[in-house]
Design an enzyme around this catalytic site. Structure first.
Site, PDB file in Angstrom:
ATOM      1  N   GLY A 177       0.816  -1.217   0.000  1.00 35.72           N
ATOM      2  CA  GLY A 177       0.000   0.000   0.000  1.00 35.72           C
ATOM      3  C   GLY A 177       0.844   1.259   0.000  1.00 35.72           C
ATOM      4  CB  CYS A 178       3.752   2.274   2.036  1.00 38.60           C
ATOM      5  SG  CYS A 178       2.888   2.232   3.640  1.00 38.60           S
ATOM      6  CB  THR A 179       5.077   0.293  -2.869  1.00 35.69           C
ATOM      7  OG1 THR A 179       6.047  -0.155  -1.915  1.00 35.69           O
ATOM      8  CG2 THR A 179       5.702   0.358  -4.242  1.00 35.69           C
ATOM      9  CB  ALA A 238       5.683   6.056  -2.331  1.00 36.05           C
TER      10      ALA A 238
END
Length: 154
Positions: free
Chosen positions: A45-47, A50
């Site tokens: 999710g963070c990738t 970002a």
């Protein structure tokens, strides 16, 4: 957990970036700053979040917006994240979560039946004078960038 709201002053901070340099919010006065909190570098999710911000960073810069991603990861992990995904904005290491606490985004979470404290995925647009212009808390990792752009162009 009580996140800071629009109209209040943004808590000032100074944190190490992915290259070990100190970055302070006060040093960015005169620009709008998107401060986005995310739980852990290099997770799916963070990738997604970002990389979407990476892809619209030129558009954000044209609107006088600087992006700062903040997580409790150490600077070394942030550097790997930057290099792996060719990120084109600053990542900050908030290892003791003091900045997350100051913004009111550190608190109880639940995942797979376990309860723990961690960062809640939220963002703040800080205006040129250091005031919170907007608090973003309703978005998906895949559309966060568009929610921000829509607000800025609104």
């Amino acid at each position: 957990m009580q996140p800071r709201q629009a109209g209040s002053p943004a808590p000032d901070f100074s944190l190490p970036d992915q290259n070990g340099n100190q970055v302070s919010l006060a040093g960015l006065r005169g620009k709008q700053v998107l401060v986005y909190f995310y739980p852990k570098a290099m997770t799916p999710g963070c990738t997604t979040q970002a990389c979407s911000l990476r892809d619209v960073n030129a558009e954000l810069a044209a609107l006088n917006v600087v992006v700062l991603g903040i997580s409790p990861d150490p600077a070394k992990r942030l550097k790997k994240f930057e290099e792996r995904d060719q990120l084109n904005f600053t990542l900050l290491a908030d290892e003791d979560h003091a900045v997350a606490d100051a913004f009111g985004v550190w608190g109880p979470k639940k995942f797979m039946g376990k309860e723990y404290d961690g960062i809640h995925r939220q963002s703040f647009l800080i205006d040129e004078e250091g005031q919170i212009a907007h608090h973003f808390d309703k978005f998906k990792t895949s559309d966060h960038h568009q929610v921000v752009l829509d607000f800025l162009k609104g």
